[in-house]
Write a protein that holds these residues in place. Structure first.
Motif, PDB file in Angstrom:
ATOM      1  N   PHE A  83      33.995 -28.494  -2.686  1.00 25.22           N
ATOM      2  CA  PHE A  83      34.556 -28.919  -1.404  1.00 25.22           C
ATOM      3  C   PHE A  83      35.394 -30.194  -1.528  1.00 25.22           C
ATOM      4  CE2 PHE A  83      29.960 -27.822  -0.925  1.00 25.22           C
ATOM      5  CZ  PHE A  83      30.165 -26.452  -0.884  1.00 25.22           C
ATOM      6  N   ALA A  84      35.962 -30.431  -2.719  1.00 24.18           N
ATOM      7  CA  ALA A  84      36.783 -31.621  -2.941  1.00 24.18           C
ATOM      8  C   ALA A  84      38.251 -31.191  -2.969  1.00 24.18           C
ATOM      9  CB  ALA A  84      36.389 -32.307  -4.244  1.00 24.18           C
ATOM     10  N   ASN A  85      38.830 -30.908  -1.795  1.00 24.80           N
ATOM     11  CA  ASN A  85      40.168 -30.336  -1.730  1.00 24.80           C
ATOM     12  C   ASN A  85      41.257 -31.282  -2.208  1.00 24.80           C
ATOM     13  OD1 ASN A  85      38.706 -29.053   1.082  1.00 24.80           O
ATOM     14  ND2 ASN A  85      39.469 -27.662  -0.458  1.00 24.80           N
ATOM     15  N   ALA A  86      41.092 -32.576  -1.946  1.00 26.53           N
ATOM     16  CA  ALA A  86      42.104 -33.536  -2.404  1.00 26.53           C
ATOM     17  C   ALA A  86      42.153 -33.555  -3.929  1.00 26.53           C
ATOM     18  CB  ALA A  86      41.796 -34.928  -1.861  1.00 26.53           C
ATOM     19  N   GLU A  87      40.982 -33.532  -4.575  1.00 22.48           N
ATOM     20  CA  GLU A  87      40.937 -33.529  -6.036  1.00 22.48           C
ATOM     21  C   GLU A  87      41.442 -32.194  -6.572  1.00 22.48           C
ATOM     22  OE1 GLU A  87      38.361 -34.649  -4.018  1.00 22.48           O
ATOM     23  OE2 GLU A  87      39.234 -36.628  -4.361  1.00 22.48           O
ATOM     24  N   GLN A  88      41.130 -31.111  -5.857  1.00 23.59           N
ATOM     25  CA  GLN A  88      41.642 -29.799  -6.241  1.00 23.59           C
ATOM     26  C   GLN A  88      43.169 -29.809  -6.236  1.00 23.59           C
ATOM     27  OE1 GLN A  88      41.019 -26.765  -3.326  1.00 23.59           O
ATOM     28  NE2 GLN A  88      41.091 -25.098  -4.800  1.00 23.59           N
ATOM     29  N   LEU A  89      43.773 -30.425  -5.236  1.00 19.17           N
ATOM     30  CA  LEU A  89      45.228 -30.502  -5.159  1.00 19.17           C
ATOM     31  C   LEU A  89      45.800 -31.273  -6.340  1.00 19.17           C
ATOM     32  CD1 LEU A  89      47.973 -30.193  -3.773  1.00 19.17           C
ATOM     33  CD2 LEU A  89      47.402 -32.198  -2.381  1.00 19.17           C
ATOM     34  N   ARG A  90      45.194 -32.428  -6.674  1.00 17.61           N
ATOM     35  CA  ARG A  90      45.695 -33.201  -7.801  1.00 17.61           C
ATOM     36  C   ARG A  90      45.668 -32.384  -9.097  1.00 17.61           C
ATOM     37  NH1 ARG A  90      45.843 -36.029  -3.817  1.00 17.61           N
ATOM     38  NH2 ARG A  90      47.766 -34.872  -3.702  1.00 17.61           N
ATOM     39  N   LEU A  91      44.592 -31.634  -9.301  1.00 20.90           N
ATOM     40  CA  LEU A  91      44.466 -30.828 -10.510  1.00 20.90           C
ATOM     41  C   LEU A  91      45.477 -29.681 -10.523  1.00 20.90           C
ATOM     42  CD1 LEU A  91      40.596 -30.877 -10.603  1.00 20.90           C
ATOM     43  CD2 LEU A  91      42.046 -31.658 -12.487  1.00 20.90           C
TER      44      LEU A  91
END
Length: 1004
Positions: A417-425
């Motif tokens: 549920f870490a969408n911001a980190e998912q976006l960076r990756l």
């Protein structure tokens, strides 16, 4: 293993920090008493944040508190999702394992996403549901901590918040907002010197600053006397005064630098020229094998496991332990809390050692780390493995291996549920895509399905387009609409619309929604492009998505038959192709249209059913829309209390589920209703929260307009002017007229009337009408119609205002005819507007106003009721008879009571002026007969003065009056002065307006 390692503290004496320690002690006492506390501790690197926390935690633990520490992890540019949270949970599990498991209860499968020791994680939801499940995780974690704090005070520390991922920050903010009664104390520390202008921690700290429950502690540097005391503690004897002064001057009181310069029993003589050299002095004094181990640890991250160090360093166990012993003895490394690894005693030293690596050395170390983790993944916690592996392969420069590792880490971040980190990756994967060959990309598979996106053919490999779609969805879920828009634009430049029309149509549909939310247009051009690409193709999920979006966009035109037909077709098509999320979206649109068409109960029932399904399925992309519109529909149907209850529930859900922008819209709707109901202090508080949550221009403008509207009602015209200027400045860039224009226009009209500029109000309405078609919120539209009618009524009789009045009133009537009257609240506003328009034309009667009052009374709208009673009293006075005066006194007295309770200064002043002119005592007991009118007509005007007033109202000058009535200009001037005094006005224009409104002269 660690028993072989000898450690000792550099500064056995804790120097200074009395004030900060007392603050923390008071927070602990408050937490002990059951009131949750939170504090953020800021300071530059090396200033002593960790030492302060260590001393405090030791005292808290000694007093019986349960303490745990988690730290943000700097790992390249990625950041481990929820790393501090996972560390805290592990610490608690080590200390109170069984109690933690019991507190997790049946939901431990969901919490296992952060703490694998609790068992197997629950099933993985689809991508579009991640944020919803993340919110559920937030709630579960908060309740878990509350249960652990039942028996004793729980103290949690988040260190290095400047490195924490966004999801951790959101969890921390959720905790601070949601916990109300618990023996919990949360502390967080961060480096102030790491916060560049665009650092993501800055807005987070600003948000915390607005919460009264969060305390801020800023650590400054030590004084010269405190530096001398610190040196004495390290040396075991008082330092030489000259040396102490020299150290203080060079370190400027930074405790860590003081320690570095006072190492080895005496202060260093020759001080290094740079900070980096200072930090490396003791490293370079060690044997080369020890330095090699330090380099390995520095490149491994904030904390590195012992067995992993052993694999990467390649040293025999005894040699490794010997090197570690020396590094710990030199106060460079310390053991981690769990006892299975090491970290640098201070992050500044680790940064200096890592920065000292040659590029080739760094790549080699990262490659060895990555290979070790691939060979033995059990060396690190399972939840950290994907991100750490991706980071090491990336920094090793092996792009072919880095790409699949980064994609795996993105999937893991989404599942946590870490969408911001998912976006960076995902953005890192996009960066790597063109740098690897087809062979490396061939083995990649799609991660998770995306709502409405065409699946890869026959389960084939993931393509660049799929990657862009995943990134666009992640950006939307993370609240980064601008980034999502940029990703869609880039994808559309690359996607061949002939070869892949479904994919191109999906991105065009995404853009259609985004341009509307970002106020860049109405989205129709983008939607038409998507429809063109789909023409002639067999039905698909993309077709259903595009049709559902068309229905939603058409719904702004109101519940016309053709709009209802599109919405029904969208529901049927989505059901046909099995697009459940799209079907829910279309069903919700259809339900809102039905409510808007007058079937409010049926529409609300259907909207509620969709909302319940959305919550059950975790369709987060629909949740914000459902929450905002359900309350709005209830308010628009006149169900104000029920609407406010629904908004309160929706706010709780939005905050629980991490919907960043939704609370701003909900608070704005809440403020709108509270303003109508006369609960103005509550409305003001809601607007403050709406402004705090607003992150988009659109929601910020809405908050400004509602704030300005409330200021007008209270008579704070300076504040209203400021809000109007700000709203207009932002509105200039809006390419899409929408619901916002109703309220903006109404606000500007009301402000112009309050400023005594009815002609300006008329022009505002005229220029606004092309922007405001029917948008589905009838109360806003009726509000604009009433404001415009009030402007015409208040301006009646002013010089030059009669010209154009008939056309203006006609325009308002035409607007009112377009608005629905199919609900009691709409009938009430229709009666109010009709009465005010009749007043503007001099044709209103007490009966018209009585009808408006009767229609408004059930809804409890005090300001509108006061306006109606004011008009009723004015119409009664125009009759001139004694019974009419008695009834007028009753109506004006009721209006006065309402406006005084509200604090509505402008309307209160109008009521008082009318009563004074009519010689009515509104302070008399209800039912008391007003005193007799001194003459046959109101206000004590003689027959001659009434003749003069007729000519004043017609715009004649004193000389013209004198000539027409056969008197001298001086006598005419005396008559005019007496008339102004009796009417209690200051200008001839005001006298003319009063004369026309009260029928003291013949209407021209």
């Amino acid at each position: 293993m660690l028993d072989l390692v000898e450690t000792r503290s550099v500064s056995p004496v804790f120097v200074g920090r009395q004030s900060e320690s007392e603050t923390l002690a008071s927070l602990l006492r408050a937490a002990d008493a059951g009131t949750p506390q939170a504090a953020v501790i800021g300071g530059e690197a090396g200033v002593g944040k960790t030492r302060l926390l260590e001393e405090f935690l030791a005292g808290a633990a000694g007093a019986g508190a349960l303490t745990a520490v988690g730290a943000g992890v700097e790992l390249g540019a990625d950041g481990l999702p929820f790393a501090p949270v996972a560390a805290l949970l592990r610490s608690l599990h080590r200390q109170v394992g069984d109690e933690l498991v019991a507190a997790a209860g049946e939901r431990r499968g969901e919490l296992a996403r952060l703490l694998p020791e609790l068992g197997e994680p629950s099933g993985v939801p689809p991508v579009d549901g991640d944020a919803l499940d993340r919110a559920r995780l937030f709630e579960l974690l908060t309740r878990l901590l509350e249960r652990l704090a039942q028996q004793r005070t729980l103290v949690l520390v988040f260190e290095d918040l400047h490195w924490a991922d966004r999801s951790t920050r959101e969890l921390l903010a959720y905790y601070v907002r949601s916990v109300r009664a618990a023996r919990l104390l949360v502390l967080a520390s961060y480096r102030t010197d790491d916060l560049h202008r665009r650092h993501p921690l800055r807005p987070f700290l600003a948000e915390l600053d607005r919460l009264r429950t969060v305390h801020r502690i800023e650590l400054g540097r030590l004084s010269g006397r405190e530096v001398a005391a610190q040196m004495a503690g390290i040396l075991g004897a008082p330092a030489d005064a000259g040396q102490a002064r020299s150290v203080f001057q060079r370190t400027e009181g930074n405790p860590f630098f003081v320690e570095e310069l006072t190492v080895g029993g005496q202060p260093c003589g020759d001080l290094p020229d740079t900070l980096r050299d200072l930090l490396l002095v003791r490293v370079e004094a060690l044997d080369e094998p020890v330095q090699d181990v330090l380099r390995v640890v520095a490149e491994g991250g904030s904390c590195v496991e012992h067995e992993l160090i052993a694999r990467v360093a390649g040293l025999p166990e005894q040699e490794l332990l010997a090197a570690v012993r020396v590094a710990v003895g030199a106060r460079l490394l310390v053991a981690t809390e769990d006892g299975d690894g090491y970290r640098f005693r201070h992050a500044l030293t680790r940064e200096a050692v890592a920065d000292d690596l040659l590029p080739g050395e760094r790549a080699r170390l990262n490659r060895r780390y990555a290979r070790a983790l691939e060979a033995e993944p059990e060396l690190v916690p399972a939840d950290e493995l994907p991100t750490r592996l991706a980071s090491h392969w990336y920094h090793a420069g092996d792009r072919a291996r880095a790409l699949p590792a980064v994609l795996a880490a993105a999937v893991a971040a989404g599942r946590r549920f870490a969408n911001a980190e998912q976006l960076r990756l995902l953005e890192r994967a996009i960066e790597l895509w063109d740098a690897v060959g087809d062979e490396a990309r061939a083995g990649l598979r799609p991660a998770q399905p995306i709502w409405g996106y065409p699946a890869s053919d026959a389960g084939g490999p993931v393509g660049w387009t799929d990657l862009m779609a995943e990134a666009a969805v992640a950006a939307t879920l993370a609240g980064e609409e601008e980034r999502a828009m940029a990703l869609c634009r880039r994808a559309l430049r690359e996607v061949d619309p002939v070869e892949r029309p479904l994919h191109a149509a999906w991105f065009w549909a995404q853009r259609a929604g985004m341009v509307g939310r970002l106020m860049r247009g109405d989205g129709w051009a983008e939607l038409r492009r998507a429809q063109e690409l789909l023409r002639g193709l067999p039905p698909s999920e993309v077709h259903a998505r595009v049709l559902a979006l068309e229905a939603a966009m058409r719904s702004k035109q109101g519940p016309a038959p053709e709009v209802l037909e599109v919405a029904e077709r969208a529901v049927e098509l989505a059901r046909l192709v099995g697009a459940t999320g799209t079907e829910l979206y279309a069903r919700y649109t259809l339900a809102t249209l039905q409510a808007d068409a007058g079937d409010s109960e049926g529409g609300v029932e259907r909207m509620t059913a969709v909302l319940e399904t959305v919550l059950r399925r975790g369709e987060v992309t629909l949740l914000g829309r459902c929450l905002v519109n359900l309350g709005a529909v209830l308010l628009d149907s006149g169900q104000f209390e029920r609407g406010l209850e629904q908004i309160a529930e929706s706010i709780e859900l939005a905050e629980r589920y991490g919907l960043a922008e939704t609370p701003s819209w909900l608070r704005a709707n809440e403020a709108f209703a509270l303003t109508l109901l006369g609960r103005w202090p509550e409305a003001e508080a809601a607007l403050e929260l709406a402004t705090r949550h607003a992150s988009h221009d659109h929601s910020r403008m809405v908050s400004r307009v509602l704030t300005g509207q409330l200021a007008v009602l209270r008579g704070d015209l300076a504040r209203a002017e400021a809000e109007a200027a700000a709203a207009l400045a932002r509105a200039e860039g809006m390419k899409t007229p929408d619901l916002f224009h109703w309220e903006l226009s109404r606000f500007r009209v009301d402000l112009a009337v309050a400023r005594g500029r009815p002609l300006q109000a008329r022009e505002i309405l005229r220029s606004s009408l092309p922007l405001v078609s029917y948008f589905g919120s009838s109360l806003l539209a009726w509000g604009l119609a009433f404001a415009a009618a009030t402007a015409e009524a208040e301006g009646r009789g002013l010089p030059g205002f009669a010209e154009g009045r008939e056309a203006a009133v006609g325009e308002i009537r035409a607007l009112a005819r377009r608005l629905p009257r199919d609900l009691p609240i709409r009938e009430a506003f229709s009666a109010l507007v009709n009465a005010q328009l009749a007043r503007a034309e001099g044709r209103d009667t007490p009966e018209r106003w009585a009808e408006a009052v009767a229609a408004l009374t059930p809804f409890g709208l005090p300001h509108h009721l006061a306006e109606a009673r004011y008009g009723w009293g004015e119409a009664l006075l125009a009759g001139g008879d004694q019974d009419g005066r008695r009834q007028a006194a009753e109506q004006l007295g009721a209006a006065r009571e309402l406006v005084e309770r509200l604090g509505a200064a402008p309307l209160a002043e109008r009521v008082a002026r009318l009563a004074q002119r009519a010689r009515l005592d509104l302070t008399a007991e209800p039912g008391a007969r007003p005193g007799p009118e001194p003459e046959a007509r109101p206000f004590g005007l003689t027959r001659r003065e009434r003749d003069v007033l007729e000519l004043v109202a017609a715009g004649r000058s004193n000389r013209q009056i004198a000539e027409e009535l056969y008197m001298s200009p001086k006598t005419a001037s005396v008559h005019v002065s007496r008339i102004l005094a009796k009417l209690e006005v200051t200008t001839r224009g005001e006298a003319a307006a009063v004369a026309h409104r009260l029928r003291l002269v013949t209407l021209s």
